[in-house]
Write an enzyme that holds these catalytic residues in place. Structure first.
Site, mmCIF file in Angstrom:
data_model
loop_
_atom_site.group_PDB
_atom_site.id
_atom_site.type_symbol
_atom_site.label_atom_id
_atom_site.label_comp_id
_atom_site.label_asym_id
_atom_site.label_seq_id
_atom_site.Cartn_x
_atom_site.Cartn_y
_atom_site.Cartn_z
ATOM 1 C CB CYS A 60 21.443 79.645 32.865
ATOM 2 S SG CYS A 60 21.870 77.907 32.800
ATOM 3 C CB CYS A 82 26.125 75.030 29.721
ATOM 4 S SG CYS A 82 25.239 74.748 28.202
ATOM 5 C CB CYS A 110 24.816 80.976 27.293
ATOM 6 S SG CYS A 110 23.158 80.578 26.734
ATOM 7 C CB CYS A 132 17.847 75.029 28.059
ATOM 8 S SG CYS A 132 18.698 76.188 26.984
ATOM 9 C CD GLN A 186 17.303 81.815 9.943
ATOM 10 O OE1 GLN A 186 17.955 81.976 10.967
ATOM 11 N NE2 GLN A 186 17.799 82.052 8.739
ATOM 12 C CE1 TYR A 196 26.090 80.210 -0.715
ATOM 13 C CE2 TYR A 196 25.283 82.353 -1.466
ATOM 14 C CZ TYR A 196 26.290 81.408 -1.396
ATOM 15 O OH TYR A 196 27.494 81.667 -2.004
ATOM 16 C CG ASP A 220 20.882 83.774 4.852
ATOM 17 O OD1 ASP A 220 21.915 83.918 5.546
ATOM 18 O OD2 ASP A 220 19.800 83.385 5.330
ATOM 19 C CB CYS A 264 25.696 83.733 10.264
ATOM 20 S SG CYS A 264 26.420 82.581 9.097
HETATM 21 N N1 SAH Z 1 18.220 81.573 3.771
HETATM 22 C C1 SAH Z 1 17.920 80.416 4.552
HETATM 23 C C2 SAH Z 1 19.121 79.538 4.903
HETATM 24 C C3 SAH Z 1 20.441 80.192 5.138
HETATM 25 S S1 SAH Z 1 21.670 79.124 5.774
HETATM 26 C C4 SAH Z 1 17.135 80.802 5.771
HETATM 27 O O1 SAH Z 1 17.075 81.966 6.127
HETATM 28 O O2 SAH Z 1 16.535 79.937 6.419
HETATM 29 C C5 SAH Z 1 22.729 78.897 4.404
HETATM 30 C C6 SAH Z 1 22.262 77.869 3.415
HETATM 31 O O3 SAH Z 1 23.208 77.810 2.336
HETATM 32 C C7 SAH Z 1 22.168 76.453 3.950
HETATM 33 O O4 SAH Z 1 20.880 75.971 3.719
HETATM 34 C C8 SAH Z 1 23.215 75.661 3.117
HETATM 35 O O5 SAH Z 1 22.807 74.342 2.843
HETATM 36 C C9 SAH Z 1 23.280 76.477 1.852
HETATM 37 N N2 SAH Z 1 24.512 76.396 1.053
HETATM 38 C C10 SAH Z 1 25.776 76.195 1.463
HETATM 39 N N3 SAH Z 1 26.633 76.306 0.440
HETATM 40 C C11 SAH Z 1 25.903 76.587 -0.680
HETATM 41 C C12 SAH Z 1 26.231 76.852 -2.042
HETATM 42 N N4 SAH Z 1 27.482 76.847 -2.465
HETATM 43 N N5 SAH Z 1 25.230 77.130 -2.891
HETATM 44 C C13 SAH Z 1 23.946 77.163 -2.463
HETATM 45 N N6 SAH Z 1 23.583 76.927 -1.185
HETATM 46 C C14 SAH Z 1 24.541 76.646 -0.293
#
Ligand code: SAH
Length: 452
Positions: free
Chosen positions: A72, A78, A81, A160, A283, A312, A382, A409
Protein backbone atom coordinates in the site's frame (compact mmCIF):
# COMPACT_ATOMS: atom_id res chain seq x y z
CA UNK A 1 21.62 12.61 28.24
CA UNK A 2 19.27 12.28 25.29
CA UNK A 3 17.41 15.55 24.56
CA UNK A 4 14.66 16.70 22.25
CA UNK A 5 15.84 17.35 18.65
CA UNK A 6 18.96 15.18 19.07
CA UNK A 7 19.80 13.21 15.93
CA UNK A 8 20.97 9.71 16.79
CA UNK A 9 21.85 6.45 15.09
CA UNK A 10 19.93 3.53 16.55
CA UNK A 11 19.57 -0.17 15.78
CA UNK A 12 16.06 -1.50 16.24
CA UNK A 13 15.93 -4.50 18.56
CA UNK A 14 12.28 -4.99 19.32
CA UNK A 15 8.72 -4.01 18.39
CA UNK A 16 6.37 -2.32 20.83
CA UNK A 17 2.73 -3.09 21.44
CA UNK A 18 1.61 -0.66 18.74
CA UNK A 19 4.03 -1.96 16.13
CA UNK A 20 6.65 0.77 16.61
CA UNK A 21 10.34 -0.13 16.57
CA UNK A 22 12.28 -0.03 19.83
CA UNK A 23 15.97 0.81 19.94
CA UNK A 24 18.46 1.93 22.54
CA UNK A 25 20.98 4.76 22.58
CA UNK A 26 23.54 4.18 25.35
CA UNK A 27 20.94 2.31 27.37
CA UNK A 28 18.20 4.91 26.78
CA UNK A 29 15.08 3.45 25.13
CA UNK A 30 13.52 5.11 22.09
CA UNK A 31 10.22 4.26 20.39
CA UNK A 32 10.35 4.89 16.64
CA UNK A 33 7.37 4.49 14.31
CA UNK A 34 7.88 2.96 10.83
CA UNK A 35 11.00 1.05 11.81
CA UNK A 36 11.41 -2.67 12.24
CA UNK A 37 13.65 -5.21 14.00
CA UNK A 38 17.12 -5.13 12.44
CA UNK A 39 16.91 -1.62 10.89
CA UNK A 40 19.85 0.70 11.50
CA UNK A 41 18.36 4.18 11.35
CA UNK A 42 19.02 7.85 11.83
CA UNK A 43 16.31 9.34 14.06
CA UNK A 44 15.35 12.69 15.51
CA UNK A 45 14.18 12.77 19.13
CA UNK A 46 10.73 14.34 19.43
CA UNK A 47 10.07 13.80 23.11
CA UNK A 48 12.55 12.76 25.80
CA UNK A 49 11.29 11.55 29.17
CA UNK A 50 13.32 10.33 32.10
CA UNK A 51 13.68 6.70 31.14
CA UNK A 52 12.42 6.59 27.55
CA UNK A 53 11.53 8.80 24.61
CA UNK A 54 9.94 8.99 21.19
CA UNK A 55 11.79 9.66 17.95
CA UNK A 56 10.95 10.13 14.29
CA UNK A 57 12.61 8.20 11.49
CA UNK A 58 14.89 10.51 9.47
CA UNK A 59 16.58 7.97 7.21
CA UNK A 60 17.37 4.30 6.98
CA UNK A 61 21.10 3.69 7.14
CA UNK A 62 20.92 -0.09 6.77
CA UNK A 63 17.55 -1.72 6.15
CA UNK A 64 16.60 -4.76 8.16
CA UNK A 65 16.58 -8.04 6.21
CA UNK A 66 12.90 -8.20 7.21
CA UNK A 67 12.04 -4.80 5.73
CA UNK A 68 9.81 -4.90 2.64
CA UNK A 69 8.22 -2.22 0.50
CA UNK A 70 4.60 -2.00 1.67
CA UNK A 71 2.15 -2.96 -1.03
CA UNK A 72 0.00 0.00 0.00
CA UNK A 73 1.56 3.31 -1.07
CA UNK A 74 0.07 5.22 1.90
CA UNK A 75 0.96 2.63 4.58
CA UNK A 76 3.30 5.00 6.45
CA UNK A 77 0.72 7.80 6.60
CA UNK A 78 -2.45 5.82 7.29
CA UNK A 79 -3.14 4.81 10.88
CA UNK A 80 -4.44 1.40 9.83
CA UNK A 81 -1.44 -0.84 9.15
CA UNK A 82 1.46 -0.30 11.54
CA UNK A 83 3.80 -3.05 10.35
CA UNK A 84 3.19 -3.44 6.62
CA UNK A 85 6.88 -2.64 6.10
CA UNK A 86 7.72 -5.92 7.84
CA UNK A 87 7.92 -9.17 5.89
CA UNK A 88 4.73 -11.14 6.61
CA UNK A 89 6.50 -14.24 7.93
CA UNK A 90 8.48 -11.99 10.30
CA UNK A 91 5.20 -10.37 11.41
CA UNK A 92 4.00 -13.83 12.38
CA UNK A 93 7.19 -14.60 14.26
CA UNK A 94 6.91 -11.26 16.10
CA UNK A 95 3.31 -12.00 17.11
CA UNK A 96 4.11 -15.50 18.29
CA UNK A 97 7.04 -14.15 20.35
CA UNK A 98 4.80 -11.49 21.84
CA UNK A 99 2.43 -14.17 23.13
CA UNK A 100 5.27 -16.34 24.44
CA UNK A 101 6.98 -13.41 26.17
CA UNK A 102 3.78 -12.35 27.92
CA UNK A 103 3.10 -15.88 29.12
CA UNK A 104 6.62 -16.13 30.50
CA UNK A 105 6.90 -12.66 32.00
CA UNK A 106 3.37 -12.04 33.27
CA UNK A 107 2.05 -15.57 33.57
CA UNK A 108 5.24 -17.11 34.98
CA UNK A 109 4.90 -20.07 32.59
CA UNK A 110 7.84 -22.19 31.44
CA UNK A 111 8.01 -24.75 28.62
CA UNK A 112 4.87 -23.32 27.09
CA UNK A 113 2.97 -25.84 24.94
CA UNK A 114 2.81 -23.54 21.92
CA UNK A 115 1.52 -24.72 18.59
CA UNK A 116 2.72 -22.79 15.52
CA UNK A 117 0.97 -19.50 14.81
CA UNK A 118 -1.84 -19.79 12.26
CA UNK A 119 -1.06 -17.15 9.64
CA UNK A 120 -3.13 -16.02 6.68
CA UNK A 121 -2.61 -17.61 3.29
CA UNK A 122 -3.25 -14.24 1.66
CA UNK A 123 -2.73 -11.31 4.04
CA UNK A 124 -4.46 -8.79 1.78
CA UNK A 125 -8.09 -7.82 1.12
CA UNK A 126 -9.26 -9.79 4.15
CA UNK A 127 -11.37 -7.32 6.14
CA UNK A 128 -15.14 -7.63 5.79
CA UNK A 129 -15.87 -4.28 7.44
CA UNK A 130 -14.49 -0.86 6.55
CA UNK A 131 -15.16 2.67 7.65
CA UNK A 132 -14.14 5.56 5.44
CA UNK A 133 -14.43 9.00 7.06
CA UNK A 134 -15.46 11.81 4.70
CA UNK A 135 -14.28 15.43 4.99
CA UNK A 136 -12.44 18.23 3.21
CA UNK A 137 -8.79 19.19 3.13
CA UNK A 138 -7.69 22.78 3.85
CA UNK A 139 -8.28 23.72 0.20
CA UNK A 140 -11.85 22.48 0.40
CA UNK A 141 -11.28 19.34 -1.67
CA UNK A 142 -13.36 16.27 -0.74
CA UNK A 143 -11.37 13.66 1.16
CA UNK A 144 -12.46 10.04 1.60
CA UNK A 145 -10.12 7.55 3.16
CA UNK A 146 -8.62 6.73 6.53
CA UNK A 147 -7.42 8.71 9.50
CA UNK A 148 -3.69 9.25 9.85
CA UNK A 149 -2.28 7.69 13.01
CA UNK A 150 -3.50 9.42 16.20
CA UNK A 151 -5.19 12.29 14.30
CA UNK A 152 -8.42 13.05 12.49
CA UNK A 153 -6.83 14.21 9.26
CA UNK A 154 -8.02 12.04 6.41
CA UNK A 155 -5.57 10.31 4.08
CA UNK A 156 -7.43 10.23 0.79
CA UNK A 157 -7.70 6.90 -1.05
CA UNK A 158 -10.03 4.62 -3.00
CA UNK A 159 -8.00 1.54 -2.31
CA UNK A 160 -7.40 -0.21 0.98
CA UNK A 161 -5.13 -3.22 0.56
CA UNK A 162 -6.48 -5.07 3.60
CA UNK A 163 -10.20 -4.48 2.96
CA UNK A 164 -12.61 -6.22 0.61
CA UNK A 165 -11.84 -5.23 -2.98
CA UNK A 166 -15.45 -4.30 -3.65
CA UNK A 167 -14.76 -1.13 -1.65
CA UNK A 168 -12.83 0.25 -4.63
CA UNK A 169 -15.86 0.64 -6.97
CA UNK A 170 -18.04 1.69 -4.02
CA UNK A 171 -15.76 4.56 -3.01
CA UNK A 172 -15.14 5.55 -6.64
CA UNK A 173 -18.86 5.80 -7.26
CA UNK A 174 -19.57 7.68 -4.03
CA UNK A 175 -16.84 10.17 -4.84
CA UNK A 176 -18.52 11.08 -8.15
CA UNK A 177 -21.93 11.11 -6.46
CA UNK A 178 -20.75 13.52 -3.75
CA UNK A 179 -19.13 15.75 -6.38
CA UNK A 180 -21.98 15.76 -8.82
CA UNK A 181 -24.70 16.53 -6.27
CA UNK A 182 -22.60 18.69 -3.96
CA UNK A 183 -23.23 16.51 -0.92
CA UNK A 184 -21.59 18.43 1.94
CA UNK A 185 -19.12 16.34 3.94
CA UNK A 186 -19.22 16.60 7.70
CA UNK A 187 -17.06 19.26 9.32
CA UNK A 188 -15.94 18.03 12.73
CA UNK A 189 -14.85 21.41 14.08
CA UNK A 190 -18.07 23.28 13.35
CA UNK A 191 -20.41 20.30 13.54
CA UNK A 192 -21.86 21.19 10.12
CA UNK A 193 -22.21 19.30 6.85
CA UNK A 194 -23.96 15.98 6.23
CA UNK A 195 -21.93 12.93 5.24
CA UNK A 196 -19.68 11.73 8.06
CA UNK A 197 -18.66 8.23 7.22
CA UNK A 198 -19.09 5.39 4.76
CA UNK A 199 -19.48 1.99 6.38
CA UNK A 200 -19.26 -1.12 4.22
CA UNK A 201 -19.63 -4.77 5.12
CA UNK A 202 -19.14 -7.77 2.91
CA UNK A 203 -20.07 -11.40 3.38
CA UNK A 204 -17.03 -13.34 2.23
CA UNK A 205 -18.82 -16.60 1.62
CA UNK A 206 -22.15 -15.13 0.51
CA UNK A 207 -20.73 -12.28 -1.60
CA UNK A 208 -23.37 -9.95 -0.14
CA UNK A 209 -22.50 -6.27 0.22
CA UNK A 210 -23.82 -3.53 2.53
CA UNK A 211 -23.26 0.21 2.24
CA UNK A 212 -24.32 2.38 5.13
CA UNK A 213 -23.87 6.15 4.94
CA UNK A 214 -23.46 7.79 8.34
CA UNK A 215 -25.15 11.19 8.34
CA UNK A 216 -25.27 14.25 10.50
CA UNK A 217 -28.97 14.31 9.64
CA UNK A 218 -31.82 11.99 8.74
CA UNK A 219 -31.86 12.10 4.96
CA UNK A 220 -29.62 12.44 1.94
CA UNK A 221 -30.71 14.13 -1.31
CA UNK A 222 -30.70 12.35 -4.70
CA UNK A 223 -31.39 8.92 -3.22
CA UNK A 224 -32.47 7.55 -6.59
CA UNK A 225 -29.11 8.34 -8.18
CA UNK A 226 -27.40 6.92 -5.10
CA UNK A 227 -29.30 3.65 -5.29
CA UNK A 228 -28.99 3.37 -9.09
CA UNK A 229 -25.22 3.71 -8.85
CA UNK A 230 -24.67 1.40 -5.90
CA UNK A 231 -27.03 -1.30 -7.18
CA UNK A 232 -24.78 -1.86 -10.17
CA UNK A 233 -22.05 -3.12 -7.85
CA UNK A 234 -22.15 -6.94 -7.77
CA UNK A 235 -23.48 -8.40 -4.52
CA UNK A 236 -25.21 -5.21 -3.33
CA UNK A 237 -27.85 -6.34 -0.88
CA UNK A 238 -28.35 -3.52 1.61
CA UNK A 239 -28.16 0.27 1.28
CA UNK A 240 -28.98 2.23 4.40
CA UNK A 241 -28.40 5.39 6.38
CA UNK A 242 -27.21 5.73 9.94
CA UNK A 243 -28.21 8.83 11.87
CA UNK A 244 -25.44 10.30 14.01
CA UNK A 245 -26.17 13.94 14.77
CA UNK A 246 -24.17 14.17 17.97
CA UNK A 247 -20.83 15.87 18.41
CA UNK A 248 -18.93 12.70 19.11
CA UNK A 249 -16.00 10.55 18.02
CA UNK A 250 -18.27 7.51 17.91
CA UNK A 251 -18.74 6.53 14.29
CA UNK A 252 -22.26 5.19 14.41
CA UNK A 253 -25.47 6.49 15.94
CA UNK A 254 -28.32 4.20 17.02
CA UNK A 255 -30.84 4.81 14.25
CA UNK A 256 -30.76 2.93 10.93
CA UNK A 257 -32.93 4.00 7.97
CA UNK A 258 -33.29 1.52 5.15
CA UNK A 259 -32.89 3.01 1.67
CA UNK A 260 -32.87 -0.08 -0.53
CA UNK A 261 -32.70 -3.87 -0.25
CA UNK A 262 -32.63 -5.87 2.96
CA UNK A 263 -31.74 -4.35 6.35
CA UNK A 264 -28.89 -6.86 6.76
CA UNK A 265 -26.46 -9.11 4.92
CA UNK A 266 -25.84 -12.77 5.66
CA UNK A 267 -22.54 -14.57 5.85
CA UNK A 268 -21.38 -17.95 7.09
CA UNK A 269 -18.48 -19.27 9.06
CA UNK A 270 -18.17 -22.96 8.36
CA UNK A 271 -21.69 -24.40 8.24
CA UNK A 272 -23.26 -21.67 10.39
CA UNK A 273 -25.07 -18.69 8.89
CA UNK A 274 -24.99 -15.29 10.58
CA UNK A 275 -27.20 -12.30 9.93
CA UNK A 276 -25.24 -9.06 10.11
CA UNK A 277 -26.96 -5.69 10.46
CA UNK A 278 -25.07 -2.37 10.27
CA UNK A 279 -24.76 -2.16 14.05
CA UNK A 280 -23.93 -5.78 14.87
CA UNK A 281 -20.52 -6.91 15.94
CA UNK A 282 -18.99 -9.52 13.67
CA UNK A 283 -15.42 -10.75 13.47
CA UNK A 284 -13.64 -8.71 10.77
CA UNK A 285 -11.56 -11.49 9.25
CA UNK A 286 -13.97 -14.32 8.43
CA UNK A 287 -11.37 -16.67 6.92
CA UNK A 288 -9.15 -16.60 10.00
CA UNK A 289 -12.19 -16.64 12.27
CA UNK A 290 -13.21 -19.99 10.82
CA UNK A 291 -9.73 -21.31 11.67
CA UNK A 292 -9.97 -19.84 15.17
CA UNK A 293 -13.38 -21.38 15.82
CA UNK A 294 -12.26 -24.73 14.45
CA UNK A 295 -9.42 -24.70 16.96
CA UNK A 296 -11.92 -23.76 19.69
CA UNK A 297 -14.05 -26.75 18.67
CA UNK A 298 -11.01 -29.01 18.65
CA UNK A 299 -9.80 -27.78 22.08
CA UNK A 300 -13.31 -28.11 23.56
CA UNK A 301 -13.26 -31.81 22.53
CA UNK A 302 -17.04 -32.22 22.54
CA UNK A 303 -18.80 -35.54 22.06
CA UNK A 304 -22.38 -34.38 22.36
CA UNK A 305 -23.00 -34.83 26.09
CA UNK A 306 -21.47 -31.62 27.35
CA UNK A 307 -22.87 -28.49 28.88
CA UNK A 308 -20.83 -25.59 27.51
CA UNK A 309 -20.75 -21.94 28.57
CA UNK A 310 -19.65 -19.32 26.05
CA UNK A 311 -18.92 -16.16 28.02
CA UNK A 312 -18.63 -12.80 26.23
CA UNK A 313 -20.49 -14.42 23.34
CA UNK A 314 -21.29 -11.35 21.20
CA UNK A 315 -23.82 -12.40 18.54
CA UNK A 316 -23.31 -16.04 19.46
CA UNK A 317 -20.69 -16.85 16.85
CA UNK A 318 -18.68 -19.30 18.96
CA UNK A 319 -21.76 -20.56 20.82
CA UNK A 320 -23.48 -21.68 17.61
CA UNK A 321 -20.30 -23.22 16.28
CA UNK A 322 -19.98 -25.30 19.48
CA UNK A 323 -23.70 -26.12 19.64
CA UNK A 324 -23.20 -28.41 16.62
CA UNK A 325 -21.42 -30.86 18.92
CA UNK A 326 -22.58 -30.11 22.48
CA UNK A 327 -25.67 -31.14 24.42
CA UNK A 328 -26.39 -27.60 25.56
CA UNK A 329 -24.66 -24.25 25.10
CA UNK A 330 -25.28 -21.15 27.23
CA UNK A 331 -24.06 -17.80 25.90
CA UNK A 332 -23.63 -14.67 28.02
CA UNK A 333 -23.12 -11.17 26.64
CA UNK A 334 -23.55 -7.68 28.07
CA UNK A 335 -25.06 -5.95 25.00
CA UNK A 336 -28.79 -6.71 24.63
CA UNK A 337 -28.83 -6.07 20.84
CA UNK A 338 -26.06 -8.64 20.35
CA UNK A 339 -28.11 -11.22 22.25
CA UNK A 340 -31.09 -10.49 20.01
CA UNK A 341 -28.83 -11.18 17.02
CA UNK A 342 -27.56 -14.36 18.69
CA UNK A 343 -31.13 -15.64 19.13
CA UNK A 344 -31.98 -14.82 15.51
CA UNK A 345 -28.83 -16.59 14.36
CA UNK A 346 -29.76 -19.68 16.37
CA UNK A 347 -33.20 -19.65 14.76
CA UNK A 348 -32.05 -19.28 11.13
CA UNK A 349 -29.70 -22.24 11.65
CA UNK A 350 -32.36 -24.37 13.40
CA UNK A 351 -30.16 -24.64 16.46
CA UNK A 352 -32.29 -25.42 19.52
CA UNK A 353 -29.67 -26.26 22.11
CA UNK A 354 -28.25 -22.76 22.57
CA UNK A 355 -29.65 -20.39 25.16
CA UNK A 356 -28.54 -16.79 25.60
CA UNK A 357 -28.48 -14.47 28.60
CA UNK A 358 -27.98 -10.72 28.67
CA UNK A 359 -25.71 -9.44 31.41
CA UNK A 360 -22.18 -9.21 32.70
CA UNK A 361 -20.53 -12.63 32.68
CA UNK A 362 -19.26 -12.03 36.23
CA UNK A 363 -22.85 -11.55 37.41
CA UNK A 364 -24.78 -14.05 35.28
CA UNK A 365 -22.50 -17.05 35.75
CA UNK A 366 -22.35 -16.98 39.58
CA UNK A 367 -26.10 -16.41 39.74
CA UNK A 368 -26.92 -19.32 37.45
CA UNK A 369 -24.46 -21.51 39.29
CA UNK A 370 -25.68 -20.68 42.81
CA UNK A 371 -29.41 -20.33 42.15
CA UNK A 372 -30.02 -22.91 39.46
CA UNK A 373 -27.03 -25.11 40.20
CA UNK A 374 -26.18 -25.20 36.49
CA UNK A 375 -22.98 -27.04 35.76
CA UNK A 376 -20.32 -26.70 33.08
CA UNK A 377 -18.20 -29.32 31.35
CA UNK A 378 -16.45 -26.79 29.18
CA UNK A 379 -16.23 -23.00 29.59
CA UNK A 380 -15.17 -20.78 26.72
CA UNK A 381 -14.27 -17.14 27.38
CA UNK A 382 -13.56 -14.47 24.75
CA UNK A 383 -13.31 -11.25 26.75
CA UNK A 384 -12.44 -7.75 25.51
CA UNK A 385 -8.91 -6.34 26.01
CA UNK A 386 -9.15 -5.98 29.76
CA UNK A 387 -9.61 -9.71 30.22
CA UNK A 388 -11.85 -11.45 32.75
CA UNK A 389 -13.03 -10.08 36.04
CA UNK A 390 -11.31 -11.89 38.92
CA UNK A 391 -14.68 -12.80 40.44
CA UNK A 392 -15.61 -14.53 37.18
CA UNK A 393 -12.40 -16.58 37.26
CA UNK A 394 -13.24 -17.50 40.87
CA UNK A 395 -16.69 -18.78 39.83
CA UNK A 396 -15.14 -20.76 36.97
CA UNK A 397 -12.79 -22.44 39.45
CA UNK A 398 -15.72 -23.27 41.73
CA UNK A 399 -17.67 -24.81 38.85
CA UNK A 400 -14.74 -27.11 38.05
CA UNK A 401 -15.23 -27.56 34.29
CA UNK A 402 -13.02 -30.26 32.73
CA UNK A 403 -11.72 -27.82 30.15
CA UNK A 404 -11.45 -24.06 29.76
CA UNK A 405 -10.88 -22.54 26.31
CA UNK A 406 -9.63 -18.96 26.50
CA UNK A 407 -9.79 -16.79 23.35
CA UNK A 408 -7.96 -13.50 23.81
CA UNK A 409 -7.11 -10.35 21.90
CA UNK A 410 -4.59 -9.21 24.51
CA UNK A 411 -1.75 -11.56 25.51
CA UNK A 412 -0.97 -9.51 28.65
CA UNK A 413 -4.38 -9.88 30.31
CA UNK A 414 -4.57 -13.45 29.00
CA UNK A 415 -1.34 -14.28 30.83
CA UNK A 416 -2.59 -12.69 34.06
CA UNK A 417 -5.86 -14.68 33.89
CA UNK A 418 -4.17 -17.99 33.00
CA UNK A 419 -1.86 -17.59 35.98
CA UNK A 420 -4.90 -17.24 38.24
CA UNK A 421 -6.59 -20.31 36.76
CA UNK A 422 -3.42 -22.38 37.06
CA UNK A 423 -3.04 -21.41 40.71
CA UNK A 424 -6.61 -22.69 41.12
CA UNK A 425 -5.96 -26.20 39.81
CA UNK A 426 -5.73 -25.97 36.02
CA UNK A 427 -2.94 -26.84 33.67
CA UNK A 428 -2.05 -25.03 30.45
CA UNK A 429 -2.27 -27.68 27.72
CA UNK A 430 -2.15 -25.81 24.41
CA UNK A 431 -1.54 -22.29 23.16
CA UNK A 432 -1.95 -21.12 19.60
CA UNK A 433 -1.76 -17.63 18.14
CA UNK A 434 -3.95 -16.86 15.13
CA UNK A 435 -3.30 -13.87 12.90
CA UNK A 436 -6.61 -12.10 12.46
CA UNK A 437 -5.15 -8.69 11.69
CA UNK A 438 -2.23 -8.90 9.26
CA UNK A 439 -0.03 -5.77 9.09
CA UNK A 440 -1.22 -4.56 12.48
CA UNK A 441 0.48 -5.32 15.77
CA UNK A 442 -2.57 -7.15 17.15
CA UNK A 443 -2.62 -10.84 17.80
CA UNK A 444 -5.37 -13.24 18.76
CA UNK A 445 -4.55 -16.22 20.98
CA UNK A 446 -6.45 -19.36 21.88
CA UNK A 447 -5.54 -21.57 24.83
CA UNK A 448 -6.71 -24.85 26.29
CA UNK A 449 -6.61 -25.51 30.01
CA UNK A 450 -7.50 -28.77 31.73
CA UNK A 451 -8.31 -29.55 35.33
CA UNK A 452 -5.43 -31.29 37.04
N1 SAH B 1 -17.15 -14.15 21.14
C1 SAH B 1 -17.63 -13.13 20.26
C2 SAH B 1 -17.35 -11.70 20.72
C3 SAH B 1 -16.08 -11.42 21.46
S1 SAH B 1 -15.76 -9.72 21.70
C4 SAH B 1 -17.15 -13.38 18.86
O1 SAH B 1 -16.24 -14.16 18.65
O2 SAH B 1 -17.68 -12.78 17.92
C5 SAH B 1 -16.07 -9.51 23.41
C6 SAH B 1 -17.51 -9.34 23.77
O3 SAH B 1 -17.62 -9.21 25.19
C7 SAH B 1 -18.18 -8.11 23.19
O4 SAH B 1 -19.32 -8.50 22.48
C8 SAH B 1 -18.57 -7.27 24.44
O5 SAH B 1 -19.79 -6.58 24.28
C9 SAH B 1 -18.70 -8.33 25.50
N2 SAH B 1 -18.51 -7.93 26.90
C10 SAH B 1 -17.73 -6.96 27.40
N3 SAH B 1 -17.75 -6.98 28.74
C11 SAH B 1 -18.57 -8.00 29.13
C12 SAH B 1 -18.96 -8.55 30.39
N4 SAH B 1 -18.51 -8.05 31.52
N5 SAH B 1 -19.79 -9.60 30.39
C13 SAH B 1 -20.23 -10.14 29.23
N6 SAH B 1 -19.89 -9.67 28.01
C14 SAH B 1 -19.07 -8.61 27.95
Amino acid sequence: MVKKNDQLVVTIEDIGTNGEGIGKHEGYTLFIKDTTIGDKVLVKVMKAGKSYGYARLVSIIEPSPYRVKPRCPIADKCGGCQIMHMDYSKQLEYKEDKVRNCLERIGGFKNIPMEPIYGMDEPYYFRNKSQFPVGRDKDGKIQIGFYAARTHSIIDTNHCYISAEVNIPIIKFLRTFIDKYNIPPYDEKNHTGLLRNILTRVGYSSGEVMVCLVLNGKDIPHKKALVDGLRKIPGMKCICLNVNTSKTNAILGDEIIKVWGEPYITDSIGPIKYRISPLSFFQVNPIQTEKLYSIALDYAKLNGDEVVWDLYCGIGTISLFLAQRAKQVFGVEIIPQAIEDARTNAKINNINNAKFYVGAAEEVLPRKYKEDNIKADVIVVDPPRKGCDESLLQTILEMEPDRIVYVSCDPATLSRDLKYLCAGGYELKKVRAVDQFGHSAHVETICLMSRK
